[in-house]
Write a protein that holds these residues in place. Structure first.
Motif, PDB file in Angstrom:
ATOM      1  N   THR A 236       4.443 -27.823  17.028  1.00 29.97           N
ATOM      2  CA  THR A 236       3.182 -28.114  16.716  1.00 29.97           C
ATOM      3  C   THR A 236       2.090 -27.366  17.336  1.00 29.97           C
ATOM      4  O   THR A 236       0.908 -27.148  16.669  1.00 29.97           O
ATOM      5  N   LYS A 237       2.080 -27.160  18.539  1.00 31.07           N
ATOM      6  CA  LYS A 237       0.920 -26.794  19.674  1.00 31.07           C
ATOM      7  C   LYS A 237       1.014 -25.404  19.724  1.00 31.07           C
ATOM      8  O   LYS A 237      -0.048 -24.910  20.319  1.00 31.07           O
ATOM      9  N   PHE A 238       2.271 -24.539  19.785  1.00 26.61           N
ATOM     10  CA  PHE A 238       2.103 -23.354  20.203  1.00 26.61           C
ATOM     11  C   PHE A 238       2.786 -22.393  19.200  1.00 26.61           C
ATOM     12  O   PHE A 238       3.321 -22.640  18.337  1.00 26.61           O
ATOM     13  N   GLU A 239       2.572 -21.135  19.621  1.00 19.29           N
ATOM     14  CA  GLU A 239       2.804 -19.829  18.475  1.00 19.29           C
ATOM     15  C   GLU A 239       4.140 -19.522  19.097  1.00 19.29           C
ATOM     16  O   GLU A 239       4.254 -18.564  19.879  1.00 19.29           O
ATOM     17  N   ILE A 240       5.375 -19.915  18.357  1.00 16.96           N
ATOM     18  CA  ILE A 240       6.645 -19.463  18.762  1.00 16.96           C
ATOM     19  C   ILE A 240       7.502 -18.713  17.712  1.00 16.96           C
ATOM     20  O   ILE A 240       8.547 -18.991  17.742  1.00 16.96           O
ATOM     21  N   GLY A 241       6.695 -18.138  16.529  1.00 15.99           N
ATOM     22  CA  GLY A 241       7.378 -17.664  15.423  1.00 15.99           C
ATOM     23  C   GLY A 241       8.274 -18.406  14.717  1.00 15.99           C
ATOM     24  O   GLY A 241       8.327 -19.609  14.710  1.00 15.99           O
ATOM     25  N   TYR A 242       9.521 -17.941  14.600  1.00 20.16           N
ATOM     26  CA  TYR A 242      10.460 -18.598  13.703  1.00 20.16           C
ATOM     27  C   TYR A 242      11.209 -19.437  14.750  1.00 20.16           C
ATOM     28  O   TYR A 242      12.326 -20.061  14.242  1.00 20.16           O
ATOM     29  N   MET A 243      11.192 -19.343  15.949  1.00 20.07           N
ATOM     30  CA  MET A 243      11.815 -20.209  16.801  1.00 20.07           C
ATOM     31  C   MET A 243      11.760 -21.691  16.501  1.00 20.07           C
ATOM     32  O   MET A 243      12.548 -22.491  17.074  1.00 20.07           O
ATOM     33  N   HIS A 244      10.720 -21.976  15.898  1.00 22.56           N
ATOM     34  CA  HIS A 244      10.414 -23.728  15.489  1.00 22.56           C
ATOM     35  C   HIS A 244      11.778 -24.070  14.757  1.00 22.56           C
ATOM     36  O   HIS A 244      12.041 -25.148  14.830  1.00 22.56           O
ATOM     37  N   TYR A 245      12.575 -23.138  14.154  1.00 25.87           N
ATOM     38  CA  TYR A 245      13.641 -23.671  13.205  1.00 25.87           C
ATOM     39  C   TYR A 245      14.733 -24.111  14.413  1.00 25.87           C
ATOM     40  O   TYR A 245      15.431 -24.941  13.993  1.00 25.87           O
ATOM     41  N   PHE A 246      14.785 -22.939  15.532  1.00 24.33           N
ATOM     42  CA  PHE A 246      15.571 -23.613  16.541  1.00 24.33           C
ATOM     43  C   PHE A 246      15.386 -25.167  17.015  1.00 24.33           C
ATOM     44  O   PHE A 246      16.287 -25.801  17.307  1.00 24.33           O
ATOM     45  N   PHE A 247      14.225 -25.420  17.298  1.00 29.10           N
ATOM     46  CA  PHE A 247      13.824 -26.769  17.809  1.00 29.10           C
ATOM     47  C   PHE A 247      14.087 -27.989  16.831  1.00 29.10           C
ATOM     48  O   PHE A 247      14.267 -29.041  17.059  1.00 29.10           O
TER      49      PHE A 247
END
Length: 301
Positions: A236-247
């Motif tokens: 929610t707070k950082f720009e991590i691209g598509y890695m948010h799917y991993f989380f």
């Protein structure tokens, strides 16, 4: 066809590869490079990072120290592993204790040599790291809490070496590190549950031995809930691209982990839990590329 001597050499080689967990070291090396490209030095051209000789030396120093660490750990845990991992121990025993010690000193020497190419501070850093691994294997791992915390810290130290090299102090790096530290801490506690029988036999005072399985499960539940915090922040707070799917996937995996945890009674159940956490770590390494899928096109030059 191989000769008898060549077959004997290959068996010894694979036995040593098993002892130093070569597959784990390869994943760590990959993780260090991906972390450097995507997180620690996101503004540098990929080619400059990949062909940085100082980074290569730091990675090789880390790999050598970790290999030595696995050897000394195997050396001290040989009797316990006969109970906990009889099949793997039979393969590891093809390498004598004397050979293990020789390989241990060779890997540590190589680690210091590689570090010396970078700087004297790197030599001091890896010398302390090597000592820390030895002290953990010899003493600290036999005690509750401090053994688990030390193991988790030692697991992230190789990334800290690269972090210092690039001097990037962005908050997102610490949040990533917190997530990794918590997952590794969980894995160490699950390993203690998995190895309970051998720890009891060898008088290791681990958390499950001293406080029991129920307390250990409560601690794992708390750690799981704490792990959700850095995962939520990264989404929610950082720009991590598509890695948010991993989380998102990690959160679902942790829910499955907790469901299996409270139904776990046998060693095989803890092996499954261990593999869930290992799966999260390994997939996390490869998911780093999702931070910027165009990086190889845009930063290759």
């Amino acid at each position: 066809m191989f000769t008898r001597k060549q077959k004997h050499f290959l068996i010894k080689f694979f036995s040593l590869f098993s002892i130093i967990r070569g597959y784990n070291i390869l994943v760590i090396v990959l993780a260090q490079y991906l972390t450097s490209v995507y997180i620690l030095a996101p503004k540098l051209p990929v080619k400059k990072v990949l062909f940085d000789i100082n980074l290569l030396m730091l990675v090789l120093a880390s790999a050598s120290a970790i290999a030595g660490g696995y050897i000394i750990n195997s050396f001290y845990d040989s009797e316990k592993d006969l109970i906990n991992r009889p099949r793997k121990t039979m393969l590891d025993k093809l390498v004598s204790q004397r050979t293990k010690l020789s390989a241990y000193f060779i890997f540590n020497f190589l680690s210091v040599v590689f570090a010396s190419y970078v700087s004297f501070r790197a030599v001091v850093f890896f010398s302390l790291y090597i000592f820390g691994i030895w002290f953990y294997s010899h003493k600290l791992k036999k005690y509750p809490f401090i053994g688990n915390i030390t193991a988790a810290i030692l697991a992230v130290v190789p990334f800290f070496a690269v972090f210092i090299y690039y001097g990037n102090f962005d908050l997102v790096i610490f949040v990533h590190a917190t997530f990794l530290f918590l997952i590794i801490s969980m894995r160490e506690l699950v390993k203690d549950l998995e190895n309970l029988q051998g720890d009891l036999a060898q008088n290791y005072r681990t958390i499950p031995v001293v406080y029991g399985e129920i307390v250990s499960k409560r601690m794992l539940t708390l750690l799981s809930l704490l792990t959700l915090l850095p995962a939520f922040l990264l989404i929610t707070k950082f720009e991590i691209g598509y890695m948010h799917y991993f989380f998102y996937g990690s959160i679902l995996s942790l829910i499955v982990f907790l469901l299996v945890l409270w139904y776990s009674e046998k060693k095989i159940h803890y092996v499954i839990l261990h593999n869930i956490l290992k799966f999260i770590i390994v997939i996390g390494v490869f998911s780093i590329v999702l931070i910027d899928v165009d990086v190889l096109l845009n930063r290759i030059l």
